[in-house]
Design a protein around this motif. Structure first.
Motif, short mmCIF file in Angstrom:
data_model
loop_
_atom_site.label_atom_id
_atom_site.label_comp_id
_atom_site.label_asym_id
_atom_site.label_seq_id
_atom_site.Cartn_x
_atom_site.Cartn_y
_atom_site.Cartn_z
N PHE A 1 0.82 -1.22 0.00
CA PHE A 1 0.00 0.00 0.00
C PHE A 1 0.85 1.26 0.00
N LEU A 2 2.12 1.15 0.38
CA LEU A 2 2.98 2.31 0.59
C LEU A 2 3.02 3.30 -0.57
N PRO A 3 3.06 2.86 -1.85
CA PRO A 3 3.17 3.85 -2.94
C PRO A 3 2.06 4.90 -2.95
N TRP A 4 0.87 4.55 -2.49
CA TRP A 4 -0.25 5.51 -2.53
C TRP A 4 -0.01 6.70 -1.59
N PRO A 5 0.13 6.50 -0.28
CA PRO A 5 0.36 7.68 0.56
C PRO A 5 1.69 8.36 0.28
N GLN A 6 2.69 7.60 -0.16
CA GLN A 6 3.99 8.22 -0.45
C GLN A 6 3.90 9.15 -1.65
N THR A 7 3.11 8.78 -2.66
CA THR A 7 2.92 9.65 -3.81
C THR A 7 2.16 10.92 -3.42
N LEU A 8 1.15 10.77 -2.57
CA LEU A 8 0.42 11.94 -2.10
C LEU A 8 1.33 12.87 -1.30
N ARG A 9 2.20 12.28 -0.47
CA ARG A 9 3.15 13.08 0.30
C ARG A 9 4.10 13.83 -0.63
N ALA A 10 4.52 13.16 -1.70
CA ALA A 10 5.41 13.80 -2.67
C ALA A 10 4.71 14.95 -3.38
N GLU A 11 3.43 14.78 -3.70
CA GLU A 11 2.70 15.88 -4.34
C GLU A 11 2.61 17.08 -3.40
N LEU A 12 2.44 16.81 -2.13
CA LEU A 12 2.43 17.90 -1.15
C LEU A 12 3.80 18.59 -1.12
N ASP A 13 4.87 17.80 -1.24
CA ASP A 13 6.22 18.39 -1.31
C ASP A 13 6.35 19.31 -2.52
N ALA B 1 10.54 15.53 -2.92
CA ALA B 1 9.49 14.97 -3.78
C ALA B 1 10.08 13.97 -4.77
N ALA B 2 11.22 14.31 -5.35
CA ALA B 2 11.86 13.42 -6.34
C ALA B 2 12.20 12.08 -5.72
N ASP B 3 12.81 12.09 -4.52
CA ASP B 3 13.17 10.84 -3.86
C ASP B 3 11.94 9.99 -3.59
N ARG B 4 10.89 10.62 -3.08
CA ARG B 4 9.68 9.86 -2.75
C ARG B 4 9.01 9.31 -4.01
N LEU B 5 8.95 10.10 -5.05
CA LEU B 5 8.30 9.64 -6.27
C LEU B 5 9.08 8.51 -6.94
N ALA C 1 2.32 7.55 -9.41
CA ALA C 1 3.74 7.90 -9.29
C ALA C 1 4.25 8.54 -10.58
N ALA C 2 3.88 7.99 -11.74
CA ALA C 2 4.33 8.56 -13.01
C ALA C 2 3.76 9.96 -13.21
N ARG C 3 2.52 10.19 -12.78
CA ARG C 3 1.94 11.53 -12.85
C ARG C 3 2.78 12.50 -12.04
N GLY C 4 3.14 12.10 -10.82
CA GLY C 4 3.95 12.96 -9.99
C GLY C 4 5.30 13.26 -10.62
N LEU C 5 5.92 12.26 -11.24
CA LEU C 5 7.20 12.47 -11.91
C LEU C 5 7.04 13.39 -13.13
N GLY C 6 5.89 13.32 -13.78
CA GLY C 6 5.62 14.26 -14.87
C GLY C 6 5.56 15.69 -14.38
N LEU C 7 4.85 15.90 -13.25
CA LEU C 7 4.78 17.24 -12.68
C LEU C 7 6.15 17.73 -12.22
N LEU C 8 6.91 16.82 -11.63
CA LEU C 8 8.25 17.17 -11.15
C LEU C 8 9.12 17.68 -12.30
#
Length: 613
Positions: free
Chosen positions: A438-450, A459-463, A482-489
């Motif tokens: 389950f970890l990737p879900w809250p970790q990705t949300l935490r990265a988006e907050l970063d 954010a990069a490390d978490r994503l 996760a890929a969406r977050g990396l796109g935003l990054l």
């Protein structure tokens, strides 16, 4: 008996005979709006919406309401301000039938056609936007009820009767692989393997031609594989069935999915052989839950199995199993964006639930459904109680799950501090429980907050960690997020090539199975569009906006429907902002309200550019 038909060409019938339709070009439009509005609209609002170009808008409204009363033969209807629509038991409205349950679902087969088909009144752009969204929503509701009827009939041993409902679902939405799988499964269970394989071929060709994708393995397997194929297993009795059930649950929890499914299927067969209906119901519920959660692309089979579990649990009085199966069916519907049917299953589960553990799980899914819908007050109410009950009974995984959905809601509302608190606790519990799946879900949300707070390195490390783990788990939802977050990054760093590649990966991954989580699909599209418009790439954004608008309307994601209209406004459609304000008026989201009031969209890429200089 008075019948009002809004599906297909609108009509009024009394005792089965047509009644002279109301006069006026906008009478049907007004009637449709009154019957489908979430709450009684004011006369001022109706006049602006439909009669704004008239010399006397309120007078035109009064005349049209009087004409509707004459056509319906109900002189005291549509009175007051706001205008109240209250019918007696002798009036039936076809679209309202979609929200009722029937012992005989054949009434669904009589419903057909587009909402207010042929009605194109020259009215305000706001009404036209409302009608377009409602047409998508009602069509999706019809499809959901047809699917629900087909699955229920299959589970009760009436696969032959299920064929008609599955066929109608395919005709209504031929691009949804799940509809084809239901039809294939219905045909196969009746013994018509030739027809089942023919339907497999039809689906494969349609998906390849229209979407450029290949059908999943589950489609072809539906033509041949089922519980009945395990009849050659050795006998073992109740003890063997119980052992297989526990072994299956343990294997699934440990990540040995194939072995777990095999054990659970054996448990079902053994329990049936020794005629222990209660044990068979528990085994079916466990198997259905595993098919839904542990294996992607198997929700259709899982839904049939869960329906069978409910039938047995009801017969044997096994309340706990019935709660579990109802909740799992609700979860399937939430993921698919079928809000109405999801709420029906979850409301039943909540009514039967007694323990904190049961209620925490049900309320968590209800909160997820409300959040996806854009009903934040209901979402926070359900999720808050879920977290409280999960904590009270020490169900740490449920507590972590509900906290993550709570955090997502705060993130979407721009409440970053509250999101951070919820995510911190959710991640703490996930690590405590070693719940790596389950970890990737809250970790990705935490990265988006970063990203919003400018902490791009964190954010990069978490994503990157979330992406690697999501790929190891082979979970399309986690991969897409996760890929969406990396796109935003990468967009924030100015690397448009890398951003485009990651966004493409996100769209592909989250959409690669038929039982995708539709909210993630829409969330990915929204980020792709925002980034494209930020870089003035209108050619890239325009087709994506059309896809987002259709998807979110069908799946009743009201906030993302509004965002699709805001994107249209940025593309140059000046009327789209007015439509967005109409559609978003009842959504309690401060961040969305800021956008609707004309403020600059607070997208992560802009914040990151400022934070990184």
């Amino acid at each position: 008996m008075l019948t009002i038909r809004l599906l297909g060409p609108p009509a009024i019938e009394r005792d089965g005979r047509p009644v002279r339709p109301p006069r006026g070009r906008k009478a049907w439009a007004l009637l449709g709006y009154l019957l489908l509005a979430e709450r009684p609209p004011s006369r001022k609002r109706l006049a602006e919406l439909l009669f704004g170009q008239a010399d006397d808008p309120l007078g035109a409204l009064r005349w049209t309401l009087a004409e509707l009363r004459r056509a319906l033969g109900v002189p005291d209807l549509f009175g007051g301000d706001p205008v109240v629509t209250t019918f007696g038991d002798d009036v039936a409205v076809d679209v309202h039938l979609l929200t009722r349950e029937y012992a005989d679902p054949s009434v669904l087969l009589d419903l057909g056609g587009e909402l207010l088909e042929g009605v194109l009144p020259a009215s305000s752009p706001e009404f036209e936007s409302w009608l377009l969204v409602e047409r998508h929503r009602v069509s999706a509701t019809v499809e959901a009820r047809l699917r629900q009827a087909a699955v229920a009939l299959m589970a009760s041993g009436r696969a032959g009767d299920a064929i008609a409902y599955a066929s109608r679902a395919v005709a209504l939405n031929p691009l949804e692989e799940g509809n084809h799988e239901l039809l294939v499964r219905s045909l196969a269970v009746t013994g018509d393997r030739t027809a089942a394989l023919r339907q497999v071929a039809v689906c494969e060709d349609v998906l390849r031609r229209e979407l450029g994708v290949e059908a999943s393995a589950a489609l072809r397997e539906a033509a041949a594989v089922g519980l009945g194929s395990l009849t050659a297993l050795p006998l073992g009795g109740q003890a063997a069935a119980s052992s297989q059930l526990e072994a299956g649950r343990a294997a699934i929890a440990a990540g040995a999915v194939d072995a777990g499914l095999q054990c659970l299927r054996r448990a079902v067969v053994e329990a049936a052989r020794c005629r222990d209906a209660a044990l068979q119901g528990r085994a079916l519920a466990a198997l259905g839950g595993a098919l839904v959660h542990a294996v992607r692309g198997r929700d259709e089979e899982g839904a049939v199995v869960l329906h069978e579990a409910i039938l047995l649990a009801t017969r044997t009085g096994d309340r706990a199993t019935a709660v579990t199966a109802h909740r799992e069916l609700g979860f399937v519907e939430v993921q698919a964006g079928r809000r109405g049917t999801a709420d029906v299953w979850l409301a039943k589960a909540q009514a039967m639930a007694e323990t904190d553990e049961e209620l925490a799980a049900v309320l968590g899914v209800r909160g997820m459904n409300a959040s996806d819908l854009g009903d934040y007050p209901a979402a926070f109410e359900h999720l808050g109680e879920s977290v409280q009950r999960a904590g009270g009974c020490a169900d740490r995984r449920q507590e972590a799950w509900s906290l993550s959905i709570t955090a997502r809601a705060h993130l979407l509302r721009g409440e970053h501090s509250q999101a951070a608190v919820a995510l911190s606790r959710s991640l703490e519990l996930v690590h405590e429980q070693r719940w790596m799946a389950f970890l990737p879900w809250p970790q990705t949300l935490r990265a988006e907050l970063d990203l919003y707070t400018g902490e791009t390195d964190m954010a990069a490390d978490r994503l990157e960690q979330a992406w690697v783990m999501a790929c190891q788990l082979n979970d399309p939802c986690w991969q897409g997020m996760a890929a969406r977050g990396l796109g935003l990054l990468n967009a924030g760093r100015g690397d448009r090539v890398a951003a485009g590649e990651w966004f493409g990966e996100a769209a592909l991954r989250c959409n690669r199975v038929p039982d995708r989580y539709q909210w993630v699909h829409a969330y990915v599209l929204d980020a792709m569009i925002t980034t494209a418009l930020d870089h003035d790439d209108q050619d890239r954004a325009r087709p994506l906006v059309a896809t987002l608008a259709s998807l979110t309307a069908r799946c009743e994601m009201r906030e993302l429907v509004v965002r699709a209209h805001l994107h249209r406004y940025r593309l140059g459609d000046r009327q789209a902002l007015t439509s967005a304000r109409l559609l978003g008026a009842d959504i309690d989201n401060p961040a969305l309200t800021e956008l609707l009031n004309g403020s600059e969209p607070a997208v992560p890429s802009r914040r990151r550019r400022r934070g990184t200089g």
